[in-house]
Design a protein around this motif. Structure first.
Motif, PDB file in Angstrom:
ATOM      1  N   LEU A  84       0.963  -1.151   0.011  1.00 12.06           N
ATOM      2  CA  LEU A  84      -0.143  -0.160   0.129  1.00 12.06           C
ATOM      3  C   LEU A  84       0.848   1.200   0.050  1.00 12.06           C
ATOM      4  CD1 LEU A  84      -2.991  -0.910   2.397  1.00 12.06           C
ATOM      5  CD2 LEU A  84      -2.960  -0.623  -0.027  1.00 12.06           C
ATOM      6  N   GLY A  85       2.392   1.145   0.164  1.00  9.94           N
ATOM      7  CA  GLY A  85       2.985   2.211   0.215  1.00  9.94           C
ATOM      8  C   GLY A  85       2.789   3.288   1.230  1.00  9.94           C
ATOM      9  N   LEU A  86       2.394   2.653   2.661  1.00  6.41           N
ATOM     10  CA  LEU A  86       2.071   3.661   3.655  1.00  6.41           C
ATOM     11  C   LEU A  86       3.333   3.824   4.660  1.00  6.41           C
ATOM     12  CD1 LEU A  86      -1.430   1.877   4.663  1.00  6.41           C
ATOM     13  CD2 LEU A  86      -1.141   4.126   3.828  1.00  6.41           C
ATOM     14  N   GLY A  87       4.159   3.083   4.240  1.00  4.30           N
ATOM     15  CA  GLY A  87       5.561   3.370   5.192  1.00  4.30           C
ATOM     16  C   GLY A  87       5.750   2.089   5.733  1.00  4.30           C
ATOM     17  N   LEU A 112      -9.583   3.273   5.233  1.00  4.44           N
ATOM     18  CA  LEU A 112      -9.007   3.897   4.102  1.00  4.44           C
ATOM     19  C   LEU A 112      -8.006   4.975   4.827  1.00  4.44           C
ATOM     20  CD1 LEU A 112     -11.731   4.354   1.750  1.00  4.44           C
ATOM     21  CD2 LEU A 112      -9.646   3.430   1.079  1.00  4.44           C
ATOM     22  N   THR A 113      -6.798   4.736   4.475  1.00  8.97           N
ATOM     23  CA  THR A 113      -5.623   5.515   5.224  1.00  8.97           C
ATOM     24  C   THR A 113      -4.873   6.274   4.143  1.00  8.97           C
ATOM     25  OG1 THR A 113      -5.350   3.858   6.735  1.00  8.97           O
ATOM     26  CG2 THR A 113      -3.450   5.294   6.562  1.00  8.97           C
ATOM     27  N   LYS A 114      -4.721   7.577   4.390  1.00  9.42           N
ATOM     28  CA  LYS A 114      -3.738   8.425   3.455  1.00  9.42           C
ATOM     29  C   LYS A 114      -2.447   7.999   2.954  1.00  9.42           C
ATOM     30  CE  LYS A 114      -3.070  13.191   1.936  1.00  9.42           C
ATOM     31  NZ  LYS A 114      -3.230  14.730   2.385  1.00  9.42           N
ATOM     32  N   ILE A 115      -2.061   7.538   1.702  1.00 12.00           N
ATOM     33  CA  ILE A 115      -0.846   7.384   1.728  1.00 12.00           C
ATOM     34  C   ILE A 115       0.231   8.592   1.457  1.00 12.00           C
ATOM     35  CG2 ILE A 115       0.682   6.214  -0.064  1.00 12.00           C
ATOM     36  CD1 ILE A 115      -1.850   4.566  -1.004  1.00 12.00           C
ATOM     37  N   GLN A 116       1.320   8.779   2.299  1.00 12.11           N
ATOM     38  CA  GLN A 116       1.903   9.997   2.110  1.00 12.11           C
ATOM     39  C   GLN A 116       3.104   9.857   1.311  1.00 12.11           C
ATOM     40  OE1 GLN A 116       1.032  12.502   3.956  1.00 12.11           O
ATOM     41  NE2 GLN A 116      -0.451  11.576   5.295  1.00 12.11           N
ATOM     42  N   ASN A 117       3.919  10.848   1.106  1.00 10.55           N
ATOM     43  CA  ASN A 117       5.203  10.842   0.359  1.00 10.55           C
ATOM     44  C   ASN A 117       5.071  10.427  -1.095  1.00 10.55           C
ATOM     45  OD1 ASN A 117       6.675  11.826   2.669  1.00 10.55           O
ATOM     46  ND2 ASN A 117       6.751   9.486   3.328  1.00 10.55           N
ATOM     47  N   ILE A 118       3.919  10.847  -1.577  1.00  7.40           N
ATOM     48  CA  ILE A 118       3.614  10.558  -3.237  1.00  7.40           C
ATOM     49  C   ILE A 118       4.719  11.396  -3.992  1.00  7.40           C
ATOM     50  CG2 ILE A 118       1.942  10.470  -4.953  1.00  7.40           C
ATOM     51  CD1 ILE A 118       1.457   8.309  -2.766  1.00  7.40           C
ATOM     52  N   PRO A 119       5.255  10.643  -4.976  1.00  7.64           N
ATOM     53  CA  PRO A 119       6.062  11.487  -6.019  1.00  7.64           C
ATOM     54  C   PRO A 119       5.221  12.405  -6.558  1.00  7.64           C
ATOM     55  CG  PRO A 119       6.417   9.354  -6.169  1.00  7.64           C
ATOM     56  CD  PRO A 119       5.342   9.286  -5.152  1.00  7.64           C
ATOM     57  N   LYS A 120       6.054  13.667  -6.841  1.00  2.00           N
ATOM     58  CA  LYS A 120       5.419  14.817  -7.552  1.00  2.00           C
ATOM     59  C   LYS A 120       5.015  14.387  -9.060  1.00  2.00           C
ATOM     60  CE  LYS A 120       8.003  18.322  -5.114  1.00  2.00           C
ATOM     61  NZ  LYS A 120       8.991  19.567  -5.192  1.00  2.00           N
TER      62      LYS A 120
END
Length: 598
Positions: free
Chosen positions: A212-215, A227-235
């Motif tokens: 999920l890319g959540l850290g 549903l949890t926000k995924i942080q550090n998404i590439p620009k």
């Protein structure tokens, strides 16, 4: 004629008879029924449950997963015209042009898993039953409605519907997951990822390997139940996310970089293409010399393998190759991307019309000009071309088939010259129905899908004119304005063709106008002149005029107007544009941004 290239697992079901159970080099796929080989493929979807071939005519056939080497494909018995198909581990779903979804599977229809039921009709809110997109997960199906709401149906054992699995193990009717949604992603997996209209990502479900890319994952993070926000998404703009069983791949577009599109992945190190001997818990760029100077035009992920197609006709793959699903003869894991040798492509003059579909352990590369991505206006025009009830001019092919079109659009696209329309009729009269459709697709878009045919029409088509410029010229021409919005202060006129086109996309503000014989809409007195002009301009262009000053009062007024007509907020979101412009005008007001978002 179609072209389909196949490689990988060829057993349960036997997709190509008289071939090995594992086809380890790409070969041409042919249907047993020669009639099917004459039909143009629109889409292929394959997974553990079945493999479905959708044709341009809106019909589809399926190979169900079963131990029968002599099985033949079955016609999917849906009376409505099929728009999209999607297959998961335990289900399959069909989206029709009418916006209905028919699905089957053990978690969808437990009493009769092989029978299709209309799951969109089970949504409790009757105003939310028109579906725009569908996605199949491992044992769940996800629906995106015309109101931009995300629904899920089926299993929730891993929390993949965004609810605590202790209180909701599964549901036999769609339940609302989130509002204001742009896209939903899932795959042969028990997790889902949702993109909202603000380009924010949220994920839920199975997350043991960080897919999920959540850290950094902890023991308690194996199942994410909300549903949890995924942080550090590439620009950049998120174009696509493909979900495997243990890894996810993201395609990001950034107009300021070259190449414009880049790949990022997370999850199990065996499959994520990062060549690291450890799992990756945040989306990390996949770097390879194979596509460092090349743009990615298509992407697909199977259970444990990934395929990439680039604008230079390179097919690239990585991860598991147990059954030859990467198109080479070894049975190894390929931890870094490599190029796959392909047979000569028949339609190689425009590789952007080729698409990849990865199944459980097999792969397809197929030619389909009907899945090409258009800008909003281009896509609307293509949809309008298919709506024959709005056509007002006919052309006859060399075999006597009739193609109907819109005289007003041709007038502007063909240099506003009646003689050019006559020349177009001469060209069509010498072409097949397939070639004629390609010619009109090129006229209705800015895409050259057949260079040879384009060379014949480039003298009559205004090739320097963009679709947006065409629509603006129609919009500004007083003679073309049919519909009237009557307000207390003033009458506003809209071009009938633009309103029909845009209302079909938004299913909102002017949908009722197209059926109004008086060509008038009354009682629109809530908006000021300036607010109405902003909304009016946005309807035909999806833009906000640079010279318009945005105030908080205008934002509030347009919210009222949108609520009144139940206008859907599509991407780009009107409020995103309004608030961005408001904050640029008033830098000191940026601290108030949160209170401006509706």
């Amino acid at each position: 004629m179609n072209e389909i290239i196949f490689f990988g697992y060829n057993h349960y079901p036997k997709l190509i008879k008289n071939e090995l159970n594992s086809i380890k080099k790409p070969i041409q796929f042919k249907f047993e029924n020669e009639n099917e080989n004459e039909k143009q493929i629109k889409q292929i979807s394959s997974s553990n449950f079945s493999t479905i071939f959708l044709f341009k005519n809106g019909k589809a056939i399926e190979y169900l997963k079963q131990n029968d080497p002599n099985q033949n494909p079955q016609k999917i018995q849906i009376e409505e015209n099929i728009q999209k198909v999607t297959v998961g581990f335990q289900n399959e779903a069909i989206l029709t042009k009418e916006g209905n979804v028919f699905a089957k599977g053990i978690n969808i229809n437990p009493n009769n898993p092989k029978e299709f039921i209309n799951i969109s009709s089970l949504i409790e809110d009757i105003n939310d039953r028109i579906i725009e997109d569908i996605v199949s997960g491992h044992s769940s199906i996800y629906l995106l409605t015309s109101n931009q709401n995300a629904y899920g149906i089926g299993s929730n054992k891993s929390g993949q519907l965004g609810f605590d699995s202790e209180t909701l193990k599964k549901t036999e009717k769609p339940i609302l997951m989130m509002k204001n949604i742009s896209k939903i992603f899932s795959g042969n997996s028990s997790y889902s990822v949702i993109l909202n209209s603000n380009q924010e990502l949220f994920g839920c479900g199975y997350n043991k390997f960080g897919q999920l890319g959540l850290g950094k994952s902890r023991k308690e993070d194996v199942y994410i139940h909300k549903l949890t926000k995924i942080q550090n998404i590439p620009k950049g703009k998120i174009i696509d996310i493909q979900c495997g069983v243990f890894h996810s791949i993201m395609l990001i577009e950034n107009e300021k970089e070259n190449p414009k599109r880049k790949l990022y992945s997370c999850g199990d190190y065996s499959y994520n293409g990062l060549d690291k001997n450890q799992n990756t818990y945040e989306f990390t760029e996949i770097k390879s010399s194979l596509f460092e100077n090349d743009n990615i035009i298509d992407l697909s992920v199977g259970n444990k393998h990934t395929l990439i197609l680039t604008s230079n006709s390179k097919l690239i793959g990585f991860a598991n190759n147990d059954y030859g699903q990467l198109g080479i003869e070894d049975r190894k894991y390929h931890y870094i991307p490599f190029q796959i040798e392909l047979p000569k492509l028949r339609f190689n003059e425009d590789v952007s019309n080729y698409h990849i579909s990865c199944g459980e352990n097999n792969s397809f590369l197929y030619y389909s000009p009907f899945l090409s991505s258009f800008s909003n206006l281009e896509e609307d025009l293509i949809k309008l071309f298919e709506r024959k009830e709005f056509c007002d001019i006919s052309f006859k092919t060399k075999n006597g088939e009739i193609i109907e079109a819109h005289k007003l659009i041709l007038k502007y696209r063909l240099n506003q010259n009646e003689n050019q329309i006559e020349k177009l009729q001469e060209i069509i009269s010498n072409k097949s129905i397939k070639e004629s459709n390609q010619i009109f697709e090129m006229i209705y878009s800015n895409k050259i899908i057949n260079p040879k045919l384009y060379s014949e029409i480039k003298e009559i088509i205004n090739s320097n004119e963009k679709i947006e410029e065409t629509m603006k010229r129609i919009y500004l021409n007083e003679n073309e304005k049919d519909f009237i919005i009557e307000r207390k202060e003033k009458q506003y006129k809209f071009p009938k063709l633009i309103l029909i086109m845009r209302s079909e996309l938004y299913r909102g503000m002017f949908l009722s106008v197209t059926e109004d014989k008086s060509n008038k809409v009354t009682d629109y007195s809530e908006l000021s002149n300036k607010s109405f002009q902003i909304l009016e301009y946005w309807i035909y262009s999806n833009q906000i005029k640079d010279e318009i000053e945005i105030t908080q009062e205008i934002i509030d007024e347009i919210q009222i107007g949108i609520d009144y007509f139940q206008l859907n907020q599509t991407n780009p979101n009107l409020f995103d544009l309004l608030i961005k412009k408001f904050n640029n005008q008033n830098p000191k007001e940026k601290k108030k941004e949160k209170c401006l978002i509706f």
